[in-house]
Design an enzyme around this catalytic site. Structure first.
Site, PDB file in Angstrom:
ATOM      1  N   CYS A 148      11.136  19.438  17.766  1.00 24.58           N
ATOM      2  CA  CYS A 148      11.605  18.906  18.965  1.00 24.58           C
ATOM      3  C   CYS A 148      12.848  17.921  18.733  1.00 24.58           C
ATOM      4  O   CYS A 148      13.030  17.731  17.694  1.00 24.58           O
ATOM      5  CB  CYS A 148      10.295  17.870  19.424  1.00 24.58           C
ATOM      6  SG  CYS A 148       8.920  18.674  19.247  1.00 24.58           S
ATOM      7  N   ARG A 152      16.086  23.891  20.227  1.00 28.24           N
ATOM      8  CA  ARG A 152      15.106  23.757  19.459  1.00 28.24           C
ATOM      9  C   ARG A 152      13.673  24.234  20.159  1.00 28.24           C
ATOM     10  O   ARG A 152      12.768  24.126  19.472  1.00 28.24           O
ATOM     11  CB  ARG A 152      15.002  22.207  19.126  1.00 28.24           C
ATOM     12  CG  ARG A 152      15.926  22.033  18.000  1.00 28.24           C
ATOM     13  CD  ARG A 152      16.117  20.298  18.053  1.00 28.24           C
ATOM     14  NE  ARG A 152      16.797  19.761  16.677  1.00 28.24           N
ATOM     15  CZ  ARG A 152      16.127  19.343  15.675  1.00 28.24           C
ATOM     16  NH1 ARG A 152      15.024  19.013  15.538  1.00 28.24           N
ATOM     17  NH2 ARG A 152      16.863  18.988  14.588  1.00 28.24           N
ATOM     18  N   TRP A 187       7.563  19.684  21.914  1.00 27.07           N
ATOM     19  CA  TRP A 187       6.880  20.981  21.973  1.00 27.07           C
ATOM     20  C   TRP A 187       5.525  20.325  21.646  1.00 27.07           C
ATOM     21  O   TRP A 187       5.160  19.864  20.496  1.00 27.07           O
ATOM     22  CB  TRP A 187       7.155  21.730  20.814  1.00 27.07           C
ATOM     23  CG  TRP A 187       6.739  23.239  20.781  1.00 27.07           C
ATOM     24  CD1 TRP A 187       5.553  23.391  20.283  1.00 27.07           C
ATOM     25  CD2 TRP A 187       7.067  24.484  21.455  1.00 27.07           C
ATOM     26  NE1 TRP A 187       5.327  24.950  20.537  1.00 27.07           N
ATOM     27  CE2 TRP A 187       6.227  25.397  21.203  1.00 27.07           C
ATOM     28  CE3 TRP A 187       8.236  24.549  22.200  1.00 27.07           C
ATOM     29  CZ2 TRP A 187       6.288  26.694  21.687  1.00 27.07           C
ATOM     30  CZ3 TRP A 187       8.286  25.983  22.769  1.00 27.07           C
ATOM     31  CH2 TRP A 187       7.279  27.002  22.471  1.00 27.07           C
ATOM     32  N   ASN A 235       8.660  13.213  16.133  1.00 28.47           N
ATOM     33  CA  ASN A 235       8.489  14.574  15.730  1.00 28.47           C
ATOM     34  C   ASN A 235       7.647  14.518  14.356  1.00 28.47           C
ATOM     35  O   ASN A 235       7.623  13.735  13.763  1.00 28.47           O
ATOM     36  CB  ASN A 235       9.926  15.187  15.221  1.00 28.47           C
ATOM     37  CG  ASN A 235      10.922  15.124  16.520  1.00 28.47           C
ATOM     38  OD1 ASN A 235      10.708  15.403  17.572  1.00 28.47           O
ATOM     39  ND2 ASN A 235      12.318  15.539  16.067  1.00 28.47           N
ATOM     40  N   GLY A 236       6.988  15.652  14.465  1.00 24.29           N
ATOM     41  CA  GLY A 236       5.945  15.772  13.402  1.00 24.29           C
ATOM     42  C   GLY A 236       4.489  15.893  13.785  1.00 24.29           C
ATOM     43  O   GLY A 236       4.137  15.910  14.764  1.00 24.29           O
ATOM     44  N   GLU A 263       9.314  37.306  -4.179  1.00 17.25           N
ATOM     45  CA  GLU A 263      10.257  36.566  -3.156  1.00 17.25           C
ATOM     46  C   GLU A 263      11.309  35.796  -3.939  1.00 17.25           C
ATOM     47  O   GLU A 263      12.631  35.668  -3.878  1.00 17.25           O
ATOM     48  CB  GLU A 263       9.756  35.690  -2.168  1.00 17.25           C
ATOM     49  CG  GLU A 263      10.498  34.469  -1.445  1.00 17.25           C
ATOM     50  CD  GLU A 263      11.539  35.377  -0.613  1.00 17.25           C
ATOM     51  OE1 GLU A 263      12.445  34.617   0.133  1.00 17.25           O
ATOM     52  OE2 GLU A 263      11.389  36.685  -0.517  1.00 17.25           O
ATOM     53  N   LYS A 294      15.083  36.080  -3.895  1.00 21.31           N
ATOM     54  CA  LYS A 294      16.138  35.145  -3.744  1.00 21.31           C
ATOM     55  C   LYS A 294      17.367  34.852  -4.742  1.00 21.31           C
ATOM     56  O   LYS A 294      18.412  34.423  -4.559  1.00 21.31           O
ATOM     57  CB  LYS A 294      15.538  33.399  -3.586  1.00 21.31           C
ATOM     58  CG  LYS A 294      14.841  33.427  -2.274  1.00 21.31           C
ATOM     59  CD  LYS A 294      15.811  33.320  -1.171  1.00 21.31           C
ATOM     60  CE  LYS A 294      15.162  33.517   0.139  1.00 21.31           C
ATOM     61  NZ  LYS A 294      14.873  35.045   0.242  1.00 21.31           N
ATOM     62  N   GLU A 340      19.922  37.632  -4.556  1.00 23.42           N
ATOM     63  CA  GLU A 340      20.537  37.561  -3.433  1.00 23.42           C
ATOM     64  C   GLU A 340      21.803  36.543  -3.677  1.00 23.42           C
ATOM     65  O   GLU A 340      22.978  36.987  -3.186  1.00 23.42           O
ATOM     66  CB  GLU A 340      19.899  37.168  -2.428  1.00 23.42           C
ATOM     67  CG  GLU A 340      18.656  37.941  -1.798  1.00 23.42           C
ATOM     68  CD  GLU A 340      18.207  37.628  -0.491  1.00 23.42           C
ATOM     69  OE1 GLU A 340      18.230  38.193   0.577  1.00 23.42           O
ATOM     70  OE2 GLU A 340      17.656  36.467  -0.688  1.00 23.42           O
ATOM     71  N   HIS A 363       1.897  46.171 -19.281  1.00 28.94           N
ATOM     72  CA  HIS A 363       1.946  47.649 -18.958  1.00 28.94           C
ATOM     73  C   HIS A 363       3.766  48.137 -18.652  1.00 28.94           C
ATOM     74  O   HIS A 363       3.817  48.928 -17.945  1.00 28.94           O
ATOM     75  CB  HIS A 363       1.345  48.241 -17.518  1.00 28.94           C
ATOM     76  CG  HIS A 363      -0.132  47.949 -17.710  1.00 28.94           C
ATOM     77  ND1 HIS A 363      -0.957  48.777 -18.349  1.00 28.94           N
ATOM     78  CD2 HIS A 363      -0.887  47.020 -16.960  1.00 28.94           C
ATOM     79  CE1 HIS A 363      -2.127  48.320 -18.079  1.00 28.94           C
ATOM     80  NE2 HIS A 363      -2.160  47.323 -17.383  1.00 28.94           N
ATOM     81  N   LYS A 387      23.104  38.941   7.559  1.00 24.67           N
ATOM     82  CA  LYS A 387      21.679  38.270   8.188  1.00 24.67           C
ATOM     83  C   LYS A 387      20.917  39.124   8.863  1.00 24.67           C
ATOM     84  O   LYS A 387      19.607  39.222   8.867  1.00 24.67           O
ATOM     85  CB  LYS A 387      22.339  37.069   8.992  1.00 24.67           C
ATOM     86  CG  LYS A 387      21.117  36.284   9.560  1.00 24.67           C
ATOM     87  CD  LYS A 387      20.347  35.508   8.313  1.00 24.67           C
ATOM     88  CE  LYS A 387      19.177  34.668   8.697  1.00 24.67           C
ATOM     89  NZ  LYS A 387      18.517  33.999   7.416  1.00 24.67           N
TER      90      LYS A 387
END
Length: 606
Positions: free
Chosen positions: A2, A27, A74, A98-99, A479, A483, A486, A502, A601
């Site tokens: 927010c 946002r 929010w 916020n939070g 992942e 990263k 990338e 294996h 992207k």
């Protein structure tokens, strides 16, 4: 995610507050409000819906105060009503926030017993009364906030103003960003420098754990221990039309650090924080009659789906088939009519994923999508949209979008589990509470970023890097390897730890770093056995774990200490260190972190 703004000005600030909030509309929000100090009193205007509703209210009931705070909310705790909109206040204190305040129930009970009256369903109102409770002890506003911060648990950003103090605003951050703007005889505050762009280009970013005392003639900043500190003032290049990197070197770094905030924002869309229950959109299909879920995605989104498979199968006891979209689109698998197909995409425009979605639709599947762009093709062509509220992600390598995807899939797994009768109310409460604590745990990890730079120096010298993990840590190993490949261009592979013997074990020697994602869970001892196999062959083990290095019974080259948390939420936490390792390695290698070679992207071609 927010928006927070604050101004200590020399004229009425209401119009400028609303204009600043408008620059934060990207946002997302469902209500808005501002409060000012007027003739020593606090005055407030709030409205449901868009800012134009707040502007209409201000036309009818203007605010003329020269010091004020504003917020676009929010909804987290409580419905998106005017009653729950920010700012929250009593006669002495007004707060925007916020939070998530994790211990607000305990604070509400404690303060209620002292006679404090709560008028909303929010966690934020507890902050108002905690600060007021400290003021009642005879403390100054500065001392009262310092004491109050020690009573708040969670990840948050705060702006606070006080009755009788026209030249005072106090800000604090723990897990959510705040920027201070410097003017001439005026000071500004925003959750993003974009909000402050028309007023000033002189910006100071608060560090994690900082709190600040703003007055017209400047700002004093204190760290979490209360020690006075200096933070650099920089020239911001933000404009109202651009997303700014803030005080970070790259967008990827900023987006990694935004994760406590955007995960809070995303979870709030699916969790009733006050009741600690999950609320997911109606899938339009009977969960008890459902026989199988079919999932598809590409790249990082696919790894999020792999974690989702573990969660849905474990907690909802529902079989899940998942495949990368580029393969599934050509297999054209037979799908049972009336089944559920789930697609995960940051952009919502990924060509391969969209092609599989259309195949599933032709097979009379019910289509659900986890996407970050609600106007995207995948969102428009789905029956049900489960949005990730990550905000714009500029860096090509996905970070905050990934953890927001995990957040949505975790909530979906719990929602399905409850609907299928596989989860008791008590179990749901415990797992939801664990999710609520995730932003705080990630903030803790981000506070210790220096350790990643030293390990990255080691990785930058390697030609090959292996990542190992078991259970939900296996997709995190995949992942992590993605990263690193990338953005640093170092060859890396992720493996299920049990598969080491294996084949991949043949690669290990003293020149190969092996990054082991190993939370102390029910599979930890199995993973330890694989680490010992690596150590025997001279591999350099980099352990990411909440267990001490001594617990593995072999030498480790480096240890990234993780907070101890619920096994269910570990994938969200362990995503952060693999991101940081890749980022800092790429910085050392001198690559283009935000726009790595050969990558885009949004992959809208085959």
């Amino acid at each position: 995610m927010c928006g927070i703004v604050g101004i200590i000005g020399q004229k009425a600030v209401a119009t400028d507050l609303v204009d600043a909030l408008r620059r934060l509309e990207y946002r997302g929000y469902d209500s808005a409000g501002i409060a000012t100090v007027e003739n020593g009193h606090l005055e407030r205007r709030r409205a449901e819906g868009k800012l134009r509703n707040l502007e209409g209210r201000l036309l009818q009931e203007p605010l003329r105060g020269h010091t004020g705070i504003g917020h676009t909310r929010w909804a987290t705790h409580g419905r998106p009503t005017e009653r729950n909109a920010h700012p929250h206040m009593n006669s002495q204190v007004s707060v925007v926030h916020n939070g998530i305040i994790e211990n607000f129930r305990e604070l509400k009970a404690e303060l209620g017993a002292k006679g404090y009256v709560f008028e909303s369903d929010t966690d934020t109102e507890a902050i108002v009364h905690v600060v007021t409770d400290e003021l009642a002890k005879g403390l100054t506003p500065e001392k009262a906030v310092s004491q109050a911060l020690g009573r708040l648990h969670g990840a948050f950003a705060l702006a606070i103003i006080f009755a009788g103090h026209d030249d005072l605003m106090i800000a604090a951050r723990q897990g959510s960003p705040l920027a201070i703007g410097h003017g001439t005889g005026e000071m500004y505050l925003g959750s993003d420098a974009i909000a402050l762009a028309p007023f000033t280009d002189a910006i100071t970013y608060l560090d994690e754990g900082d709190w600040a005392v703003l007055r017209r003639d400047g700002v004093e900043i204190f760290d979490r221990s209360g020690k006075h500190v200096e933070r650099p003032q920089i020239k911001s290049v933000a404009s109202s039309l651009l997303v700014d990197k803030g005080n970070h070197r790259h967008f990827m770094a900023k987006e990694i650090h935004e994760q406590p905030e955007v995960i809070s924002h995303t979870l709030a869309n699916y969790i009733d924080m006050a009741e600690a229950t999950v609320t997911v959109p109606d899938l339009g299909i009977d969960p008890e009659a459902l026989q199988r879920v079919t999932m598809s995605a590409c790249g990082t989104a696919y790894y999020a789906g792999l974690v989702g498979k573990y969660w849905i199968e474990r907690y909802a006891r529902l079989p899940v088939e998942i495949d990368v979209a580029s393969e599934m689109r050509y297999r054209e698998p037979p799908l049972s009519q009336g089944g559920l197909s789930l697609f995960v995409s940051q952009s919502g425009e990924t060509a391969d994923t969209l092609a599989v979605l259309r195949h599933a639709k032709a097979e009379q599947q019910r289509i659900a999508a986890v996407v970050n762009v609600r106007t995207s093709s995948i969102a428009r062509e789905s029956d049900v949209v489960l949005p990730t509220l990550a905000g714009p992600e500029i860096g090509v390598a996905s970070t905050k979008a990934f953890t927001c995807q995990l957040s949505v899939l975790a909530c979906l797994a719990l929602g399905l589990a409850r609907a299928r009768g596989e989860l008791t109310r008590e179990e749901e409460h415990d797992l939801v509470q664990a999710l609520i604590e995730v932003p705080r745990h990630i903030s803790t990890i981000l506070r210790n970023e220096e350790q990643f730079e030293a390990i990255a120096s080691m990785l930058s010298k390697a030609r090959d890097v292996l990542y190992l993990g078991r259970g939900t840590s296996y997709p995190l190993a995949l992942e992590g390897a993605l990263k690193l490949k990338e953005i640093s261009y170092i060859h890396a592979e992720g493996y299920a730890a049990g598969e080491l013997k294996h084949g991949p074990i043949a690669l290990i020697d003293e020149n190969v770093p092996v990054i082991v994602v190993a939370p102390r869970d029910e599979l930890f001892e199995k993973t330890v056995s694989n680490m010992q196999e690596v150590a025997t062959r001279g591999g350099q083990i980099i352990l990411i774990s909440d267990a001490a290095p001594e617990a593995v019974g072999c030498k480790v080259a480096a240890h990234i200490a993780m907070p101890t948390a619920c096994e269910f939420t570990n994938p969200l936490l362990y995503a952060v260190p693999v991101q940081l390792l890749a980022y800092h390695t790429a910085v050392i290698m001198g690559t283009d972190v935000d726009q790595p070679r050969n990558l885009a992207k949004s992959v809208t071609v085959e």
